[in-house]
Scaffold this motif. Structure first.
Motif, mmCIF file in Angstrom:
data_model
loop_
_atom_site.group_PDB
_atom_site.id
_atom_site.type_symbol
_atom_site.label_atom_id
_atom_site.label_comp_id
_atom_site.label_asym_id
_atom_site.label_seq_id
_atom_site.Cartn_x
_atom_site.Cartn_y
_atom_site.Cartn_z
ATOM 1 N N ARG A 125 0.831 -1.201 0.000
ATOM 2 C CA ARG A 125 0.000 0.000 0.000
ATOM 3 C C ARG A 125 0.867 1.253 0.000
ATOM 4 N N LEU A 126 1.914 1.276 0.830
ATOM 5 C CA LEU A 126 2.806 2.437 0.867
ATOM 6 C C LEU A 126 3.481 2.672 -0.482
ATOM 7 N N LEU A 127 3.878 1.600 -1.138
ATOM 8 C CA LEU A 127 4.487 1.739 -2.468
ATOM 9 C C LEU A 127 3.501 2.273 -3.500
ATOM 10 N N LEU A 128 2.339 1.628 -3.568
ATOM 11 C CA LEU A 128 1.387 1.953 -4.622
ATOM 12 C C LEU A 128 0.671 3.280 -4.405
ATOM 13 N N GLU A 129 0.620 3.759 -3.152
ATOM 14 C CA GLU A 129 -0.041 5.028 -2.869
ATOM 15 C C GLU A 129 0.950 6.179 -2.726
ATOM 16 N N HIS A 130 2.218 5.908 -2.993
ATOM 17 C CA HIS A 130 3.235 6.955 -2.853
ATOM 18 C C HIS A 130 2.920 8.105 -3.811
ATOM 19 N N PRO A 131 3.020 9.364 -3.328
ATOM 20 C CA PRO A 131 2.674 10.492 -4.202
ATOM 21 C C PRO A 131 3.615 10.680 -5.393
ATOM 22 N N HIS A 132 4.850 10.218 -5.276
ATOM 23 C CA HIS A 132 5.830 10.347 -6.367
ATOM 24 C C HIS A 132 6.569 9.017 -6.546
ATOM 25 N N PRO A 133 5.882 7.990 -7.042
ATOM 26 C CA PRO A 133 6.501 6.665 -7.135
ATOM 27 C C PRO A 133 7.761 6.645 -7.995
ATOM 28 N N GLU A 134 7.861 7.540 -8.960
ATOM 29 C CA GLU A 134 9.049 7.577 -9.823
ATOM 30 C C GLU A 134 10.312 7.926 -9.050
ATOM 31 N N GLN A 135 10.173 8.444 -7.838
ATOM 32 C CA GLN A 135 11.330 8.782 -7.006
ATOM 33 C C GLN A 135 11.770 7.615 -6.114
ATOM 34 N N LEU A 136 10.994 6.559 -6.094
ATOM 35 C CA LEU A 136 11.315 5.406 -5.241
ATOM 36 C C LEU A 136 12.410 4.549 -5.864
ATOM 37 N N PRO A 137 13.346 4.046 -5.051
ATOM 38 C CA PRO A 137 14.356 3.130 -5.584
ATOM 39 C C PRO A 137 13.736 1.870 -6.196
ATOM 40 N N LEU A 138 12.550 1.493 -5.739
ATOM 41 C CA LEU A 138 11.873 0.291 -6.243
ATOM 42 C C LEU A 138 10.939 0.584 -7.417
ATOM 43 N N PHE A 139 10.998 1.773 -7.973
ATOM 44 C CA PHE A 139 10.049 2.173 -9.010
ATOM 45 C C PHE A 139 9.946 1.151 -10.140
ATOM 46 N N LEU A 165 10.384 -1.900 -10.094
ATOM 47 C CA LEU A 165 9.853 -3.183 -9.623
ATOM 48 C C LEU A 165 8.376 -3.104 -9.234
ATOM 49 N N LEU A 166 7.768 -1.936 -9.346
ATOM 50 C CA LEU A 166 6.369 -1.785 -8.930
ATOM 51 C C LEU A 166 5.418 -2.797 -9.574
ATOM 52 N N PRO A 167 5.616 -3.205 -10.835
ATOM 53 C CA PRO A 167 4.705 -4.216 -11.395
ATOM 54 C C PRO A 167 4.681 -5.529 -10.594
ATOM 55 N N LEU A 168 5.748 -5.823 -9.870
ATOM 56 C CA LEU A 168 5.778 -7.045 -9.060
ATOM 57 C C LEU A 168 4.817 -6.981 -7.882
ATOM 58 N N PHE A 169 4.368 -5.788 -7.533
ATOM 59 C CA PHE A 169 3.528 -5.602 -6.353
ATOM 60 C C PHE A 169 2.053 -5.397 -6.695
ATOM 61 N N GLN A 170 1.650 -5.746 -7.906
ATOM 62 C CA GLN A 170 0.249 -5.572 -8.290
ATOM 63 C C GLN A 170 -0.661 -6.562 -7.553
ATOM 64 N N SER A 171 -0.132 -7.736 -7.242
ATOM 65 C CA SER A 171 -0.927 -8.740 -6.555
ATOM 66 C C SER A 171 -0.920 -8.478 -5.045
ATOM 67 N N THR A 172 -2.031 -8.822 -4.401
ATOM 68 C CA THR A 172 -2.069 -8.710 -2.942
ATOM 69 C C THR A 172 -1.336 -9.863 -2.270
ATOM 70 N N ARG A 173 -0.939 -10.846 -3.071
ATOM 71 C CA ARG A 173 -0.161 -11.966 -2.524
ATOM 72 C C ARG A 173 1.313 -11.685 -2.775
ATOM 73 N N PRO A 174 2.171 -11.901 -1.775
ATOM 74 C CA PRO A 174 3.612 -11.698 -1.980
ATOM 75 C C PRO A 174 4.126 -12.589 -3.104
ATOM 76 N N PHE A 175 5.056 -12.062 -3.907
ATOM 77 C CA PHE A 175 5.598 -12.839 -5.021
ATOM 78 C C PHE A 175 6.662 -13.806 -4.552
ATOM 79 N N MET A 176 7.078 -13.730 -3.318
ATOM 80 C CA MET A 176 8.069 -14.677 -2.778
ATOM 81 C C MET A 176 7.378 -15.588 -1.801
#
Length: 92
Positions: A65-79, A81-92
């Protein structure tokens, strides 16, 4: 379920590569080098929190939620990788 990540020390892998490459009777092919004593992701997270007290553990859903609701996601080091977090289930 406890998730274990294969953390194989680089010095072990590099020495194995040298041994394999220099052995005259080795047939080249795929080799899988693993660490039978790899730490779990929980142990790794505990070590990070112990080393960096400003870091706190949160649930995957809160982290997502913190990643996907970030006001400036392009500034995140994980930017990237954001497609990996589309699912509510952890990918690992």
């Amino acid at each position: 379920a406890e998730v274990v990540s294969n953390f194989t020390p680089v010095d072990y892998v590099s020495s194995a590569i040298v041994r394999v490459a220099s052995h005259p009777k080795v047939h080249l092919g795929p080799f899988l080098l693993t660490n039978n004593n790899s730490p779990s992701l929980a142990v790794i997270a505990d070590a990070i929190v112990a080393e960096f007290p400003s870091v706190r553990r949160v649930s995957y859903l809160d982290f997502r939620r913190l990643l996907l609701e970030h006001p400036h996601p392009e500034q995140l080091p994980l930017f990237d990788l954001l497609p990996l977090f589309q699912s509510t289930r952890p990918f690992m």
